[in-house]
Design a protein around this motif. Sequence first.
Motif, PDB file in Angstrom:
ATOM      1  N   THR A   1     103.286  11.998  91.469  1.00 34.71           N
ATOM      2  CA  THR A   1     102.869  12.671  90.246  1.00 34.71           C
ATOM      3  C   THR A   1     101.572  12.032  89.770  1.00 34.71           C
ATOM      4  OG1 THR A   1     105.175  13.085  89.654  1.00 34.71           O
ATOM      5  CG2 THR A   1     103.550  13.244  87.886  1.00 34.71           C
ATOM      6  N   SER A   2     100.569  12.865  89.556  1.00 35.09           N
ATOM      7  CA  SER A   2      99.265  12.314  89.171  1.00 35.09           C
ATOM      8  C   SER A   2      99.292  11.862  87.712  1.00 35.09           C
ATOM      9  CB  SER A   2      98.174  13.369  89.366  1.00 35.09           C
ATOM     10  OG  SER A   2      98.283  14.325  88.330  1.00 35.09           O
ATOM     11  N   MET A   3      98.239  11.184  87.305  1.00 35.59           N
ATOM     12  CA  MET A   3      98.163  10.671  85.930  1.00 35.59           C
ATOM     13  C   MET A   3      98.157  11.801  84.916  1.00 35.59           C
ATOM     14  SD  MET A   3      95.492   7.539  86.495  1.00 35.59           S
ATOM     15  CE  MET A   3      94.323   8.530  87.386  1.00 35.59           C
ATOM     16  N   SER A   4      97.788  12.991  85.374  1.00 32.85           N
ATOM     17  CA  SER A   4      97.811  14.124  84.451  1.00 32.85           C
ATOM     18  C   SER A   4      99.139  14.876  84.524  1.00 32.85           C
ATOM     19  CB  SER A   4      96.657  15.075  84.780  1.00 32.85           C
ATOM     20  OG  SER A   4      96.800  15.532  86.112  1.00 32.85           O
ATOM     21  N   GLY A   5     100.031  14.430  85.401  1.00 33.98           N
ATOM     22  CA  GLY A   5     101.328  15.070  85.477  1.00 33.98           C
ATOM     23  C   GLY A   5     101.396  16.187  86.502  1.00 33.98           C
ATOM     24  N   GLN A   6     100.466  16.201  87.466  1.00 32.76           N
ATOM     25  CA  GLN A   6     100.516  17.213  88.519  1.00 32.76           C
ATOM     26  C   GLN A   6     101.178  16.618  89.764  1.00 32.76           C
ATOM     27  OE1 GLN A   6      96.743  18.591  90.254  1.00 32.76           O
ATOM     28  NE2 GLN A   6      97.471  20.691  90.029  1.00 32.76           N
ATOM     29  N   ARG A   7     102.035  17.386  90.382  1.00 33.33           N
ATOM     30  CA  ARG A   7     102.693  16.931  91.595  1.00 33.33           C
ATOM     31  C   ARG A   7     101.761  17.193  92.770  1.00 33.33           C
ATOM     32  NH1 ARG A   7     106.292  13.041  92.185  1.00 33.33           N
ATOM     33  NH2 ARG A   7     108.017  13.524  93.559  1.00 33.33           N
ATOM     34  N   ARG A   8     101.494  16.166  93.553  1.00 33.73           N
ATOM     35  CA  ARG A   8     100.533  16.286  94.658  1.00 33.73           C
ATOM     36  C   ARG A   8     101.038  15.549  95.890  1.00 33.73           C
ATOM     37  NH1 ARG A   8      94.864  14.647  91.736  1.00 33.73           N
ATOM     38  NH2 ARG A   8      94.838  16.306  90.168  1.00 33.73           N
ATOM     39  N   ILE A   9     100.390  15.874  97.018  1.00 33.54           N
ATOM     40  CA  ILE A   9     100.665  15.143  98.251  1.00 33.54           C
ATOM     41  C   ILE A   9      99.331  14.613  98.769  1.00 33.54           C
ATOM     42  CG2 ILE A   9     101.592  15.245 100.583  1.00 33.54           C
ATOM     43  CD1 ILE A   9     102.952  17.971  99.336  1.00 33.54           C
ATOM     44  N   ARG A  10      99.259  13.322  98.893  1.00 33.94           N
ATOM     45  CA  ARG A  10      98.034  12.716  99.400  1.00 33.94           C
ATOM     46  C   ARG A  10      98.243  12.397 100.881  1.00 33.94           C
ATOM     47  NH1 ARG A  10      94.125   8.293  96.607  1.00 33.94           N
ATOM     48  NH2 ARG A  10      94.147   9.944  95.038  1.00 33.94           N
ATOM     49  N   ILE A  11      97.316  12.855 101.707  1.00 34.92           N
ATOM     50  CA  ILE A  11      97.463  12.704 103.158  1.00 34.92           C
ATOM     51  C   ILE A  11      96.362  11.783 103.697  1.00 34.92           C
ATOM     52  CG2 ILE A  11      97.652  13.928 105.367  1.00 34.92           C
ATOM     53  CD1 ILE A  11      99.573  15.149 103.519  1.00 34.92           C
TER      54      ILE A  11
END
Length: 862
Positions: free
Chosen positions: A759-769
């Motif tokens: 979860t990013s600092m802004s609250g977005q769910r992401r996948i870092r590859i």
Amino acid sequence: MSQQGYVAAPPYSQSQPGIGGFGPPNSSIHYGHYGDPNSSYSAPQPGVSKSAVPFGSPAPVGPPPPGAQQFSQSSFQNGSGTPGQQPHRFQGLPAPSNTGPSYPPYSHQSQAAFPNTAPASSAAQLADQLNSMQINSYGPGTAPSPCVSPGHPAAFQGPRLLPPTQQQMGLPPAPQLPPPPASSVNGLCAQPALPPMARQGEIPGPVPPNPNLKHLPGQPPGPGYHPQQANYGPQMAASQLSYPGPFPGGPAQLSGPPQKKLDPDSIPSPIQVIENDKAARGGQVYATNTRGQVPPLVTTNCMIQDQGHASPRYIRCTTYCFPVTSDMAKQARIPLAAVIQPFAAVPPDETPLYLVNHGETGPIRCNRCKAYMCPFMQFIEGGRRYQCGFCNCINDVPPFFFQHLDHMGRRIDHYERPELSLGSYEYVATSDYCRDKKPPNPPAFIFMIDVSYRNIKSGLVKLICDELKTLLDKLPREEQEESSAIRVGFVTYNKVLHFFNVKSSLAQPQMMVVTDVAEVFVPLLDGFLVDFEESRSVVTNLLDQIPELFADTNESETIFAPVIQAGMEALKAAECAGKLFIFHSALPTAEAPGKLKNRDDKKLLNTDKEKTLFQPQGNYEALAKDCVANGCCVNLFLFPNQYVDVASMGLVTMYTGGTLYKTSELSALCLQLDSDSPQFLSDLRKDIQKKMGFDATMRVRTSTGFRATDFFGAIYMNNTTDVEMAAVDCDKAVTVEFKHDDKLNEDTGALIQCAVLYTSMSGQRRIRIHNIGLNCSSQLADVYRTCETDALINFFAKSAFKAILSQPLKTVRDILMNQTAHMLACYKKNCASPAAVSQLILPDTMKVLPVYMNCLLKSCVL
Ligand SMILES: [Zn+2]
């Protein structure tokens, strides 16, 4: 439990003794982060081919007599000379042992097995030599590093000259080489040979996300291309050190004449290695367009350009060429590992990660192994299908993603899509990747301050509150955002917990007291976690009042586990991930869960039971597991003035991706008048502002033939594959060890994909590859040539620190020593020119490994 309203005390005005100067801590422990490893050194110095540095005093020519092996007693220091070890070191030829595991880093056998390699005696001898290294007095730049021409090892000559057949390898031992130029000694400012970027020509600036990625010169043709020689790959080179005696002799050794120590001037200088790398590779563009390419050292300033493999800022490996078979791997015993720092900070002149958004479809993944779309996928059948580079499964290309191939078989949108052309990028995750399939709330920081008698009286509480007033304006945020989305909450505690309502509509903060610490619950939801901007006046008011509010406290006992529990419950109630900042001083002795007692038993030191001192007490492990499950990271600032049980109290911090800072209150108080900025404050300031991800799960996938087997870092493992991190910040790295389970393919190489769902600092769910490809070879020389000493030491340090929980320190030290010796002995036997038995030959890429290993063995942990 009781609740009570709280009417604000008068504004804080009274100065307190001891405010405004907490001294630097005497130590601060950063779990999980190990500075970036760096790469092998490669630049041979012109003109010094076959040069040799004299090594100690001259001695008669000819094979040294047996029994000349010993070193002076003074070289047994810092733990190397623990009882029981010495006899082993001096014994005669050790019996070759093939019974032990070939490469589990930590078996209980102090004499590990060295199958199929250099004779055990040779490795044991090297171990003895390493064991005796005396490097106290070496200084920066005392000796130029023994640089040699590729393929021609130079000789370090020992006190005894080599046998005649070896003499061409070394110069007479008389003259010392001149010291290196001053600029390279202490300036750390050796100018790069070329102006910045001179080698690469055009450097595209940050390209706009997604479309129109430029076609860069040197771009690899795409997935499946053949391994190439690294751009700046290190040449094969080696250094030799010869030691006073070639034979690990018989009993006579023990009573033999005193021997010379190693000459400190002859030990390769890490400073010189760093300087040489700066001179050779500094100021250039390092493009990651070649599989198996060894990056510059971390100390070398380069601009890194992602051209298909993850930047070395994100991933560094112990070797960039894996041996093709497990037999080869066992023979060399070089750990095969990657140090992954998924959120590493990148300098402003490098392109930040692109964010790929496939909308509701989500990321494209292999049907079988679930690897994410990346440059290692090979498109076939006119672009309608693709073959997974990891498991070889053939997948259909989703219609929305279809694109035609060019005459080289590459998609024509190759450079327009980060996931096809870059080593690192991010995907926006769909609700399938969220808890309960709901998009997450923005994360929160909860500040939890120990307001027991001592902290109030020392001024620590006021120091913290004053600092927070300014720091809350600096909460981390996404690049494109104007203000941070992170919410804040406040708790104080001694034997009970005080929650504060700081809702923006209130004129004064309100306090709620929770006395039932056995079963903590959160007394308020609305108004506990707030946006600092909105609640600024209430929060400031609160921070002004806290020191005053507890000014008359007599409470000296504190709780600890319920504090963590309370923070976690608060995050859980707010349905968000977050980080606790706990400011704590003493051993928690109040009657409550997690109560600890002093168990510092000096009698256990240097015994088999010493490890019990490092093992946590109480139920902190279960608490840690709960925290991880709820995305609650725990940062701990400890200010002890007497014994605290860091092994137990730091456990939750370690498992949740937090950082433990320990500042002795005594040293802090002594230095109160010092005007220097206290270390604690600079730690706190840095920590609060760190960019990070929350509620993260990392998965490392590999191509066929090998797999990730062990993970080290501030992480928690619920199963054997998912690395769980309640939070991961820019400084945290996870070291991953790999093992073979089949033969590797030299053509396709060894591919690694690290995916971090967060979860990013802004609250977005992401996948870092992050993707990286390594070479594979059936030649040991290729493996040694692409090693990275810093990554190796990172691996050894982390695995050793983990091992001390289950094994005696002496065993751990012996294993480190033996493995180092073994790696070097294997190199000498298989890759180096023939040399005298007495000579230690260091591969160029491991030139400073013995020195670093010696440093590791002298660390306070070991
Ligand atoms: Zn696959």
